[in-house]
Every structure is written in C-alpha cells, then in structure tokens.
Design a protein around this motif. Sequence first.
Motif, PDB file in Angstrom:
ATOM      1  N   ARG A   1       3.328  -1.166 -13.259  1.00  0.00           N
ATOM      2  CA  ARG A   1       3.860  -2.441 -13.738  1.00  0.00           C
ATOM      3  C   ARG A   1       3.807  -3.404 -12.553  1.00  0.00           C
ATOM      4  N   SER A   2       2.885  -4.333 -12.613  1.00  0.00           N
ATOM      5  CA  SER A   2       2.560  -5.143 -11.448  1.00  0.00           C
ATOM      6  C   SER A   2       3.399  -6.412 -11.388  1.00  0.00           C
ATOM      7  N   LEU A   3       4.094  -6.605 -10.276  1.00  0.00           N
ATOM      8  CA  LEU A   3       4.800  -7.857 -10.005  1.00  0.00           C
ATOM      9  C   LEU A   3       3.967  -8.779  -9.113  1.00  0.00           C
ATOM     10  N   SER A   4       2.922  -8.234  -8.538  1.00  0.00           N
ATOM     11  CA  SER A   4       1.952  -9.008  -7.756  1.00  0.00           C
ATOM     12  C   SER A   4       0.760  -8.099  -7.526  1.00  0.00           C
ATOM     13  N   LEU A   5      -0.395  -8.693  -7.257  1.00  0.00           N
ATOM     14  CA  LEU A   5      -1.559  -7.874  -6.952  1.00  0.00           C
ATOM     15  C   LEU A   5      -1.378  -7.169  -5.611  1.00  0.00           C
ATOM     16  N   GLN A   6      -0.586  -7.755  -4.713  1.00  0.00           N
ATOM     17  CA  GLN A   6      -0.272  -7.094  -3.448  1.00  0.00           C
ATOM     18  C   GLN A   6       0.463  -5.779  -3.693  1.00  0.00           C
ATOM     19  N   GLN A   7       1.452  -5.811  -4.601  1.00  0.00           N
ATOM     20  CA  GLN A   7       2.187  -4.601  -4.930  1.00  0.00           C
ATOM     21  C   GLN A   7       1.252  -3.549  -5.515  1.00  0.00           C
ATOM     22  N   THR A   8       0.337  -3.975  -6.378  1.00  0.00           N
ATOM     23  CA  THR A   8      -0.614  -3.054  -6.978  1.00  0.00           C
ATOM     24  C   THR A   8      -1.519  -2.448  -5.919  1.00  0.00           C
ATOM     25  N   LEU A   9      -1.979  -3.253  -4.954  1.00  0.00           N
ATOM     26  CA  LEU A   9      -2.828  -2.752  -3.867  1.00  0.00           C
ATOM     27  C   LEU A   9      -2.129  -1.616  -3.124  1.00  0.00           C
ATOM     28  N   TYR A  10      -0.869  -1.830  -2.744  1.00  0.00           N
ATOM     29  CA  TYR A  10      -0.150  -0.795  -1.998  1.00  0.00           C
ATOM     30  C   TYR A  10       0.018   0.461  -2.836  1.00  0.00           C
ATOM     31  N   ALA A  11       0.357   0.292  -4.116  1.00  0.00           N
ATOM     32  CA  ALA A  11       0.539   1.449  -4.990  1.00  0.00           C
ATOM     33  C   ALA A  11      -0.749   2.246  -5.118  1.00  0.00           C
ATOM     34  N   MET A  12      -1.885   1.564  -5.233  1.00  0.00           N
ATOM     35  CA  MET A  12      -3.169   2.245  -5.360  1.00  0.00           C
ATOM     36  C   MET A  12      -3.500   3.039  -4.097  1.00  0.00           C
ATOM     37  N   GLY A  13      -3.348   2.411  -2.925  1.00  0.00           N
ATOM     38  CA  GLY A  13      -3.642   3.108  -1.684  1.00  0.00           C
ATOM     39  C   GLY A  13      -2.717   4.282  -1.440  1.00  0.00           C
ATOM     40  N   LYS A  14      -1.428   4.093  -1.686  1.00  0.00           N
ATOM     41  CA  LYS A  14      -0.452   5.170  -1.479  1.00  0.00           C
ATOM     42  C   LYS A  14      -0.738   6.352  -2.394  1.00  0.00           C
ATOM     43  N   ALA A  15      -1.111   6.092  -3.625  1.00  0.00           N
ATOM     44  CA  ALA A  15      -1.383   7.175  -4.559  1.00  0.00           C
ATOM     45  C   ALA A  15      -2.545   8.038  -4.082  1.00  0.00           C
TER      46      ALA A  15
ATOM     47  N   ILE B   1      -6.924 -10.579  -2.202  1.00  0.00           N
ATOM     48  CA  ILE B   1      -5.865  -9.746  -1.648  1.00  0.00           C
ATOM     49  C   ILE B   1      -6.521  -8.599  -0.887  1.00  0.00           C
ATOM     50  N   GLU B   2      -6.171  -8.425   0.385  1.00  0.00           N
ATOM     51  CA  GLU B   2      -6.735  -7.380   1.229  1.00  0.00           C
ATOM     52  C   GLU B   2      -5.611  -6.666   1.961  1.00  0.00           C
ATOM     53  N   GLY B   3      -5.773  -5.369   2.169  1.00  0.00           N
ATOM     54  CA  GLY B   3      -4.740  -4.640   2.899  1.00  0.00           C
ATOM     55  C   GLY B   3      -5.138  -3.195   3.131  1.00  0.00           C
ATOM     56  N   ALA B   4      -4.388  -2.553   4.026  1.00  0.00           N
ATOM     57  CA  ALA B   4      -4.614  -1.149   4.361  1.00  0.00           C
ATOM     58  C   ALA B   4      -3.315  -0.382   4.165  1.00  0.00           C
ATOM     59  N   VAL B   5      -3.463   0.860   3.721  1.00  0.00           N
ATOM     60  CA  VAL B   5      -2.345   1.788   3.594  1.00  0.00           C
ATOM     61  C   VAL B   5      -2.733   3.027   4.389  1.00  0.00           C
ATOM     62  N   LEU B   6      -1.880   3.463   5.326  1.00  0.00           N
ATOM     63  CA  LEU B   6      -2.274   4.547   6.206  1.00  0.00           C
ATOM     64  C   LEU B   6      -1.104   5.435   6.575  1.00  0.00           C
ATOM     65  N   ARG B   7      -1.437   6.622   7.029  1.00  0.00           N
ATOM     66  CA  ARG B   7      -0.434   7.540   7.540  1.00  0.00           C
ATOM     67  C   ARG B   7      -0.086   7.144   8.973  1.00  0.00           C
ATOM     68  N   ASP B   8       1.198   7.175   9.304  1.00  0.00           N
ATOM     69  CA  ASP B   8       1.582   6.708  10.638  1.00  0.00           C
ATOM     70  C   ASP B   8       1.292   7.727  11.732  1.00  0.00           C
ATOM     71  N   ASP B   9       0.904   8.959  11.354  1.00  0.00           N
ATOM     72  CA  ASP B   9       0.599   9.977  12.356  1.00  0.00           C
ATOM     73  C   ASP B   9      -0.875  10.365  12.362  1.00  0.00           C
ATOM     74  N   ALA B  10      -1.714   9.560  11.727  1.00  0.00           N
ATOM     75  CA  ALA B  10      -3.133   9.903  11.623  1.00  0.00           C
ATOM     76  C   ALA B  10      -3.874   9.616  12.922  1.00  0.00           C
ATOM     77  N   ILE B  11      -4.974  10.340  13.123  1.00  0.00           N
ATOM     78  CA  ILE B  11      -5.864  10.041  14.242  1.00  0.00           C
ATOM     79  C   ILE B  11      -6.362   8.608  14.091  1.00  0.00           C
TER      80      ILE B  11
END
Length: 299
Positions: free
Chosen positions: A220-234, A281-291
């Motif tokens: 359920r999208s409140l913004s395309l930014q929110q959708t971007l983060y949800a997609m990357g996290k999934a 809309i552009e963005g990155a989702v990453l693990r904080d302990d990744a190489i």
Amino acid sequence: MGIVLGPNRYGKAEVRLVRVVRDDATHHRLADLTVSIALSGDLAATHLAGDNAHVLPTDSMRALVFAFAREQPGEEPEEFALRLARHLTTAYEPVHTAQVRIHAHPWERIAAAEGPHPHAWTRAAGSRYAGAVRNADGAEQVVSGLDDVTVLKSTGSEFHGFLTDRYTTLEPTDDRVLATSVSARWRHAARPEESDLGADWTGSYAAARATLLRTFADTRSLSLQQTLYAMGKAVLDEQPRLAEVRLELPNKHHFLVDLAPYGHDNPGEVYYAADRPYGLIEGAVLRDDAIPAMPELPW
C-alpha cells in the motif's frame, strides 16, 4: 599550477551477440546479448605521448567476445562477464581493472499447437543485466539486475501530506494509478573467489525479479519512495547472499481527465498517460555489515 592526466578508461561498447545453442536438430536455445568492456591501467603513455604499446585494440575486444561465446555456449550472463574480466586482467599486464557489462534481451518461445515452439521466438519486454569487475590482484565483484520492466497498479496508491508552497497545484489523493518502469541492480554479498557465490545466477535473478514485482503489487503505497524501499528490503530479506539493491523508478504519471466539458463524469476510469516530464525516484537499500562495493563496480 600543473596539469595532469586524471582517471581514464577505454573499451568496446555494445557488442551485439546472438548465440544459438542447438540441443538437437530442432530444439534450440537463444541468447541475445549486448556486451560492453572497459579497461583501465597503465595507459598514461597513450594519452600523453601517443604511445600505444599498452593499448589492446578495441577491435580485439570485440573478437574476444565472439570467441569466448563459442567456447562455452549456454552459460549465464554473470559467468560470461566474469570469464571475460578474468581473462582481460590476467592475459594483458598493462590492464589493472576490467569491467564487463552485459544486457541480456529476453525472447519467449512462440506458442505452437503442441506447446512452446522449439526454435521460434518473440521478443519480450525488459532486459536482464549482469556486470562484473576484476582487478589484476584478483579482487572481483558481480552485480545482477533488470531494466525497463514496466508495471502499473490501478489502485492501492496514495500521495498526500507533501510540502506545499505558492507553486503547488497538485491535489493530494488517497487513490491513484501508480506506474513505473523498474530498473534495478543487486550486488552479490561476497566476492566470487571467497565463496560458492554464483551457484545459481539465473535462480537468484528469477527470485529477485519476482520479489520486486510482488512487492510493488502488494505494498500500500504512500509514496513511490516508500515503495522503492519496500522493494529493495524484500529482495535482501529473501536472499541473504545479496548485499545491496539499487533501484531507479520513474513515475509514469496518469492524470484523470476532466470529462465535464463533454457531459460525462469520470469516476477514475479515463486517464491521460504523460510520458514527460516525470518524477524520478532513485535509491539504494543495503546491509550495514556488507563488504563495501568496489569503486569500479559496473552498476
């Protein structure tokens, strides 16, 4: 104050390659690739003095792509990219870093009377991406991804509570059409020489693609930014061997048409699809302990 040569690279861009794997007389497999190579290293002399002793001709790179395609037909794009990058950084001493980018253009088998046709296809939308970088010291990383996968949902999207000023004319909404063309890259967590990374490149790609599309549809999208983060996290939640997902989502705007001048109401049925300008809309989702990603990684 002096003048010096800055970072530089060169290579062969967009080598078009089609590979037909002939499993038997009639059943074939098709790979349609666009391959680009970029090299950097001990190249100052060619820039400063026109000395080409350390320059591998880009025509040789083109030939290398075709020759390597013949040697191992049917391999996955990531494997092909890595094999090219490894050769370029081991066979040519002046080359310190090799980047290889591959776009795999999908074709679908044409439906025939007895099922999918064994040797006839139709071009499908979007493309698969594979990129590899390798340094002469052996360090290497791989990214996979997809481009231009257009998606739309006719409800389940809102946009309100945004910043306003005297230039704002956009009305808030709790129900809108949301459409975008997904371009995504995901970085594999470990370098190939450090693990069994890459045992199933195609399986990982198919799973990530499915996750991106499912999450777009279900969120359920409140913004395309929110959708971007949800997609990357999934994608990261479902694939622990991935370290980072980068997404580019242009907002393909659909504006409700005012039909009152023509004597009609418009209860969310008729839209004008605008191609530009568009929100990006552009963005990155990453693990904080990744190489960390290698600086030369071909995103």
